[in-house]
Design a protein around this motif. Structure first.
Motif, PDB file in Angstrom:
ATOM      1  N   LEU A  99     -10.685   6.783   3.032  1.00  0.00           N
ATOM      2  CA  LEU A  99     -10.935   7.178   1.966  1.00  0.00           C
ATOM      3  C   LEU A  99      -9.913   7.891   1.200  1.00  0.00           C
ATOM      4  N   LEU A 100      -9.280   8.668   1.555  1.00  0.00           N
ATOM      5  CA  LEU A 100      -8.247   9.508   1.288  1.00  0.00           C
ATOM      6  C   LEU A 100      -7.047   8.309   0.744  1.00  0.00           C
ATOM      7  N   ASN A 101      -6.700   7.626   1.779  1.00  0.00           N
ATOM      8  CA  ASN A 101      -5.716   6.509   1.710  1.00  0.00           C
ATOM      9  C   ASN A 101      -6.156   5.666   0.318  1.00  0.00           C
ATOM     10  N   ALA A 102      -7.424   5.494   0.281  1.00  0.00           N
ATOM     11  CA  ALA A 102      -8.045   4.568  -0.879  1.00  0.00           C
ATOM     12  C   ALA A 102      -7.791   5.051  -2.059  1.00  0.00           C
ATOM     13  N   VAL A 103      -8.136   6.637  -2.072  1.00  0.00           N
ATOM     14  CA  VAL A 103      -7.732   7.232  -3.502  1.00  0.00           C
ATOM     15  C   VAL A 103      -6.467   7.122  -3.784  1.00  0.00           C
ATOM     16  N   ARG A 104      -5.546   7.445  -2.858  1.00  0.00           N
ATOM     17  CA  ARG A 104      -4.172   7.469  -3.221  1.00  0.00           C
ATOM     18  C   ARG A 104      -3.585   6.119  -3.923  1.00  0.00           C
ATOM     19  N   ALA A 105      -4.411   5.043  -3.096  1.00  0.00           N
ATOM     20  CA  ALA A 105      -4.045   3.645  -3.366  1.00  0.00           C
ATOM     21  C   ALA A 105      -4.267   3.339  -5.042  1.00  0.00           C
ATOM     22  N   LEU A 106      -5.635   3.714  -5.158  1.00  0.00           N
ATOM     23  CA  LEU A 106      -6.001   3.532  -6.497  1.00  0.00           C
ATOM     24  C   LEU A 106      -5.288   4.330  -7.698  1.00  0.00           C
ATOM     25  N   GLU A 107      -4.916   5.470  -7.235  1.00  0.00           N
ATOM     26  CA  GLU A 107      -4.207   6.598  -8.148  1.00  0.00           C
ATOM     27  C   GLU A 107      -2.805   5.859  -8.289  1.00  0.00           C
ATOM     28  N   VAL A 108      -2.284   5.102  -7.346  1.00  0.00           N
ATOM     29  CA  VAL A 108      -0.738   4.629  -7.883  1.00  0.00           C
ATOM     30  C   VAL A 108      -0.911   3.262  -8.429  1.00  0.00           C
ATOM     31  N   ALA A 109      -2.093   2.594  -8.196  1.00  0.00           N
ATOM     32  CA  ALA A 109      -1.994   1.077  -8.740  1.00  0.00           C
ATOM     33  C   ALA A 109      -2.469   1.622 -10.289  1.00  0.00           C
ATOM     34  N   ALA A 110      -3.296   2.605 -10.486  1.00  0.00           N
ATOM     35  CA  ALA A 110      -3.460   2.737 -11.819  1.00  0.00           C
ATOM     36  C   ALA A 110      -2.635   3.406 -12.669  1.00  0.00           C
ATOM     37  N   ARG A 111      -1.752   4.188 -12.094  1.00  0.00           N
ATOM     38  CA  ARG A 111      -0.583   4.796 -12.844  1.00  0.00           C
ATOM     39  C   ARG A 111       0.744   3.947 -12.948  1.00  0.00           C
ATOM     40  N   LEU A 112       0.724   3.065 -12.146  1.00  0.00           N
ATOM     41  CA  LEU A 112       1.773   1.785 -12.155  1.00  0.00           C
ATOM     42  C   LEU A 112       1.238   0.651 -12.891  1.00  0.00           C
ATOM     43  N   GLY A 113       0.084   0.274 -13.010  1.00  0.00           N
ATOM     44  CA  GLY A 113      -0.759  -0.662 -13.718  1.00  0.00           C
ATOM     45  C   GLY A 113      -0.470  -1.982 -12.832  1.00  0.00           C
ATOM     46  N   SER A 114      -0.362  -1.964 -11.653  1.00  0.00           N
ATOM     47  CA  SER A 114       0.049  -2.938 -10.736  1.00  0.00           C
ATOM     48  C   SER A 114      -0.272  -2.854  -9.313  1.00  0.00           C
ATOM     49  N   VAL A 115      -1.047  -3.750  -8.654  1.00  0.00           N
ATOM     50  CA  VAL A 115      -1.170  -3.654  -7.048  1.00  0.00           C
ATOM     51  C   VAL A 115       0.273  -3.741  -6.507  1.00  0.00           C
ATOM     52  N   SER A 116       0.770  -4.639  -6.791  1.00  0.00           N
ATOM     53  CA  SER A 116       2.128  -4.978  -6.261  1.00  0.00           C
ATOM     54  C   SER A 116       3.076  -3.775  -5.978  1.00  0.00           C
ATOM     55  N   HIS A 172       4.998   1.780   0.449  1.00  0.00           N
ATOM     56  CA  HIS A 172       5.355   0.842   1.527  1.00  0.00           C
ATOM     57  C   HIS A 172       4.248   0.570   2.421  1.00  0.00           C
ATOM     58  N   VAL A 173       3.322  -0.242   1.565  1.00  0.00           N
ATOM     59  CA  VAL A 173       2.250  -1.188   2.346  1.00  0.00           C
ATOM     60  C   VAL A 173       2.219  -2.440   1.767  1.00  0.00           C
ATOM     61  N   THR A 174       1.464  -3.585   2.202  1.00  0.00           N
ATOM     62  CA  THR A 174       1.258  -4.758   1.470  1.00  0.00           C
ATOM     63  C   THR A 174       0.471  -4.579   0.443  1.00  0.00           C
ATOM     64  N   SER A 175       0.459  -5.736  -0.642  1.00  0.00           N
ATOM     65  CA  SER A 175      -0.570  -5.803  -1.843  1.00  0.00           C
ATOM     66  C   SER A 175      -2.149  -5.745  -1.333  1.00  0.00           C
ATOM     67  N   GLY A 176      -2.125  -6.599  -0.146  1.00  0.00           N
ATOM     68  CA  GLY A 176      -3.278  -6.631   0.368  1.00  0.00           C
ATOM     69  C   GLY A 176      -3.941  -5.458   0.922  1.00  0.00           C
ATOM     70  N   THR A 177      -3.159  -4.596   1.541  1.00  0.00           N
ATOM     71  CA  THR A 177      -3.830  -3.259   2.001  1.00  0.00           C
ATOM     72  C   THR A 177      -4.296  -2.636   0.671  1.00  0.00           C
ATOM     73  N   VAL A 178      -3.381  -2.436  -0.352  1.00  0.00           N
ATOM     74  CA  VAL A 178      -3.903  -1.671  -1.703  1.00  0.00           C
ATOM     75  C   VAL A 178      -4.949  -2.316  -2.128  1.00  0.00           C
ATOM     76  N   SER A 179      -5.108  -3.693  -2.006  1.00  0.00           N
ATOM     77  CA  SER A 179      -6.573  -4.417  -2.615  1.00  0.00           C
ATOM     78  C   SER A 179      -7.658  -3.890  -1.923  1.00  0.00           C
ATOM     79  N   ARG A 180      -7.504  -3.910  -0.445  1.00  0.00           N
ATOM     80  CA  ARG A 180      -8.479  -3.567   0.540  1.00  0.00           C
ATOM     81  C   ARG A 180      -9.068  -2.239   0.212  1.00  0.00           C
ATOM     82  N   HIS A 181      -7.909  -1.201   0.063  1.00  0.00           N
ATOM     83  CA  HIS A 181      -8.279   0.150  -0.394  1.00  0.00           C
ATOM     84  C   HIS A 181      -9.150   0.231  -1.305  1.00  0.00           C
TER      85      HIS A 181
END
Length: 72
Positions: A4-21, A28-37
């Motif tokens: 869940l901590l990894n998922a929160v981090r993924a959400l925070e970065v995606a929100a800040r950057l405006g992009s999953v990729s 340093h993970v795949t887009s699929g990993t961020v989407s799964r989180h």
């Protein structure tokens, strides 16, 4: 708990950057990993965090509030 901590981090970065990729690149993970989180967080919270369209994702108001909270 760590997932869940990894998922929160993924959400925070995606929100800040405006992009999953871009979030995937920064984390340093795949887009699929961020989407799964993000999907795991949606399942955990029982709400949608992104409005999904054709090759686009936009934060929901709830996700914006949550992302702002964890960014502080």
């Amino acid at each position: 708990m760590l997932h869940l901590l990894n998922a929160v981090r993924a959400l925070e970065v995606a929100a800040r950057l405006g992009s999953v990729s871009k979030a995937a690149d920064e984390l340093h993970v795949t887009s699929g990993t961020v989407s799964r989180h993000i999907k795991n967080l949606e399942d955990e919270f029982g709400i949608s965090l992104f409005e999904r369209g054709n090759r686009s994702m936009r934060l929901t108001p709830e996700a914006r509030t949550f992302a702002a909270t964890v960014t502080e």
